[in-house]
Design a protein around this motif. Sequence first.
Motif, PDB file in Angstrom:
ATOM      1  N   SER A 114      38.902  50.557  34.327  1.00  0.00           N
ATOM      2  CA  SER A 114      38.223  49.941  35.470  1.00  0.00           C
ATOM      3  C   SER A 114      38.934  48.689  35.958  1.00  0.00           C
ATOM      4  O   SER A 114      39.863  48.195  35.329  1.00  0.00           O
ATOM      5  CB  SER A 114      36.793  49.574  35.078  1.00  0.00           C
ATOM      6  N   ARG A 115      38.423  48.177  37.058  1.00  0.00           N
ATOM      7  CA  ARG A 115      38.915  46.888  37.535  1.00  0.00           C
ATOM      8  C   ARG A 115      38.429  45.811  36.583  1.00  0.00           C
ATOM      9  O   ARG A 115      37.499  46.019  35.817  1.00  0.00           O
ATOM     10  CB  ARG A 115      38.476  46.616  38.971  1.00  0.00           C
ATOM     11  N   CYS A 116      39.059  44.674  36.647  1.00  0.00           N
ATOM     12  CA  CYS A 116      38.774  43.609  35.692  1.00  0.00           C
ATOM     13  C   CYS A 116      38.031  42.468  36.368  1.00  0.00           C
ATOM     14  O   CYS A 116      38.641  41.584  36.960  1.00  0.00           O
ATOM     15  CB  CYS A 116      40.078  43.115  35.068  1.00  0.00           C
ATOM     16  N   SER A 117      36.727  42.488  36.258  1.00  0.00           N
ATOM     17  CA  SER A 117      35.904  41.395  36.766  1.00  0.00           C
ATOM     18  C   SER A 117      35.669  40.381  35.660  1.00  0.00           C
ATOM     19  O   SER A 117      35.953  40.638  34.488  1.00  0.00           O
ATOM     20  CB  SER A 117      34.561  41.941  37.263  1.00  0.00           C
ATOM     21  N   TYR A 118      35.126  39.235  36.023  1.00  0.00           N
ATOM     22  CA  TYR A 118      34.898  38.218  35.009  1.00  0.00           C
ATOM     23  C   TYR A 118      33.884  38.678  33.979  1.00  0.00           C
ATOM     24  O   TYR A 118      33.968  38.295  32.808  1.00  0.00           O
ATOM     25  CB  TYR A 118      34.492  36.874  35.637  1.00  0.00           C
ATOM     26  N   GLU A 119      32.948  39.553  34.361  1.00  0.00           N
ATOM     27  CA  GLU A 119      31.968  40.028  33.382  1.00  0.00           C
ATOM     28  C   GLU A 119      32.619  40.889  32.305  1.00  0.00           C
ATOM     29  O   GLU A 119      32.211  40.860  31.153  1.00  0.00           O
ATOM     30  CB  GLU A 119      30.856  40.864  34.044  1.00  0.00           C
ATOM     31  N   ILE A 120      33.610  41.675  32.676  1.00  0.00           N
ATOM     32  CA  ILE A 120      34.327  42.491  31.692  1.00  0.00           C
ATOM     33  C   ILE A 120      35.055  41.569  30.712  1.00  0.00           C
ATOM     34  O   ILE A 120      35.053  41.806  29.501  1.00  0.00           O
ATOM     35  CB  ILE A 120      35.305  43.467  32.388  1.00  0.00           C
ATOM     36  N   VAL A 121      35.656  40.507  31.229  1.00  0.00           N
ATOM     37  CA  VAL A 121      36.308  39.519  30.369  1.00  0.00           C
ATOM     38  C   VAL A 121      35.277  38.895  29.434  1.00  0.00           C
ATOM     39  O   VAL A 121      35.478  38.822  28.219  1.00  0.00           O
ATOM     40  CB  VAL A 121      37.006  38.426  31.213  1.00  0.00           C
ATOM     41  N   GLU A 122      34.157  38.445  29.978  1.00  0.00           N
ATOM     42  CA  GLU A 122      33.148  37.768  29.172  1.00  0.00           C
ATOM     43  C   GLU A 122      32.564  38.669  28.092  1.00  0.00           C
ATOM     44  O   GLU A 122      32.430  38.256  26.941  1.00  0.00           O
ATOM     45  CB  GLU A 122      32.043  37.212  30.064  1.00  0.00           C
ATOM     46  N   LYS A 123      32.222  39.897  28.445  1.00  0.00           N
ATOM     47  CA  LYS A 123      31.688  40.832  27.444  1.00  0.00           C
ATOM     48  C   LYS A 123      32.702  41.064  26.329  1.00  0.00           C
ATOM     49  O   LYS A 123      32.346  41.117  25.159  1.00  0.00           O
ATOM     50  CB  LYS A 123      31.328  42.179  28.083  1.00  0.00           C
ATOM     51  N   SER A 124      33.960  41.218  26.693  1.00  0.00           N
ATOM     52  CA  SER A 124      35.004  41.470  25.703  1.00  0.00           C
ATOM     53  C   SER A 124      35.140  40.291  24.750  1.00  0.00           C
ATOM     54  O   SER A 124      35.227  40.468  23.533  1.00  0.00           O
ATOM     55  CB  SER A 124      36.336  41.749  26.402  1.00  0.00           C
ATOM     56  N   SER A 136      43.567  48.305  36.385  1.00  0.00           N
ATOM     57  CA  SER A 136      43.460  47.733  37.713  1.00  0.00           C
ATOM     58  C   SER A 136      43.625  46.211  37.663  1.00  0.00           C
ATOM     59  O   SER A 136      43.742  45.620  36.595  1.00  0.00           O
ATOM     60  CB  SER A 136      42.111  48.117  38.321  1.00  0.00           C
ATOM     61  N   VAL A 137      43.613  45.610  38.834  1.00  0.00           N
ATOM     62  CA  VAL A 137      43.851  44.167  38.941  1.00  0.00           C
ATOM     63  C   VAL A 137      42.637  43.355  38.486  1.00  0.00           C
ATOM     64  O   VAL A 137      41.504  43.809  38.600  1.00  0.00           O
ATOM     65  CB  VAL A 137      44.210  43.765  40.388  1.00  0.00           C
ATOM     66  N   PRO A 138      42.885  42.149  38.005  1.00  0.00           N
ATOM     67  CA  PRO A 138      41.779  41.246  37.674  1.00  0.00           C
ATOM     68  C   PRO A 138      41.425  40.378  38.881  1.00  0.00           C
ATOM     69  O   PRO A 138      42.274  40.119  39.738  1.00  0.00           O
ATOM     70  CB  PRO A 138      42.365  40.385  36.556  1.00  0.00           C
ATOM     71  N   THR A 139      40.189  39.931  38.921  1.00  0.00           N
ATOM     72  CA  THR A 139      39.825  38.937  39.926  1.00  0.00           C
ATOM     73  C   THR A 139      40.366  37.585  39.479  1.00  0.00           C
ATOM     74  O   THR A 139      40.699  37.393  38.304  1.00  0.00           O
ATOM     75  CB  THR A 139      38.294  38.842  40.087  1.00  0.00           C
ATOM     76  N   SER A 140      40.445  36.650  40.393  1.00  0.00           N
ATOM     77  CA  SER A 140      40.944  35.323  40.025  1.00  0.00           C
ATOM     78  C   SER A 140      40.009  34.662  39.016  1.00  0.00           C
ATOM     79  O   SER A 140      40.471  33.954  38.115  1.00  0.00           O
ATOM     80  CB  SER A 140      41.125  34.445  41.269  1.00  0.00           C
ATOM     81  N   ILE A 141      38.711  34.888  39.129  1.00  0.00           N
ATOM     82  CA  ILE A 141      37.769  34.314  38.169  1.00  0.00           C
ATOM     83  C   ILE A 141      37.969  34.948  36.799  1.00  0.00           C
ATOM     84  O   ILE A 141      37.890  34.264  35.780  1.00  0.00           O
ATOM     85  CB  ILE A 141      36.314  34.465  38.649  1.00  0.00           C
ATOM     86  N   ALA A 142      38.266  36.237  36.744  1.00  0.00           N
ATOM     87  CA  ALA A 142      38.530  36.894  35.458  1.00  0.00           C
ATOM     88  C   ALA A 142      39.747  36.263  34.780  1.00  0.00           C
ATOM     89  O   ALA A 142      39.728  36.006  33.572  1.00  0.00           O
ATOM     90  CB  ALA A 142      38.753  38.389  35.656  1.00  0.00           C
ATOM     91  N   ILE A 143      40.781  35.989  35.556  1.00  0.00           N
ATOM     92  CA  ILE A 143      41.979  35.355  35.002  1.00  0.00           C
ATOM     93  C   ILE A 143      41.640  33.963  34.471  1.00  0.00           C
ATOM     94  O   ILE A 143      42.015  33.604  33.356  1.00  0.00           O
ATOM     95  CB  ILE A 143      43.109  35.275  36.057  1.00  0.00           C
ATOM     96  N   GLU A 144      40.918  33.185  35.272  1.00  0.00           N
ATOM     97  CA  GLU A 144      40.533  31.837  34.848  1.00  0.00           C
ATOM     98  C   GLU A 144      39.692  31.875  33.574  1.00  0.00           C
ATOM     99  O   GLU A 144      39.911  31.078  32.653  1.00  0.00           O
ATOM    100  CB  GLU A 144      39.735  31.144  35.956  1.00  0.00           C
TER     101      GLU A 144
END
Length: 168
Positions: A114-124, A136-144
Amino acid sequence: SRRGFERARTRVAESSCGLCGLENLELVAQPLPKVSPHQPISKDYVFSALAALHDHQPLNKATGGVHAVVWVDETGAIACVREDVGRHNALDKLIGAIARDDRSLSTGFVLTTSRCSYEIVEKSVIAGATTLVTISVPTSIAIERARSCGLTLISLARDDSYLDYSGG
């Protein structure tokens, strides 16, 4: 009219990046726990997992419309796979399966279609992952968010290349 066809149903469905509907953007800025120190994952493991991914997606083979999230263990093998039409549901299923088997996400990496949203980062991160690989690409917030807690974030993963957004 025929019975059953006179009913009208109205449903509201929402889909978003996770920011829509939040009354306070400060909720997004809650600190995440620091990721445990970890070694970079092998490029060979990433490419091998990507090459094997299709063979581990029976629902997607049948429907062409579901996400997969896999856990690649410390040997580079796909050790657990979960699929769902919802990318968050697939990740939740994987986290539950790993926890139920008393394993740790920190010893390998999580790979998602899937795409990488900040929620995917946070859950992980909250589930103990140290590395997240997305197709897929991450959002800028996901990167931050990933950088703020030390999560290794690899995105745009292809069979011969990827981008490491970890800042390292």
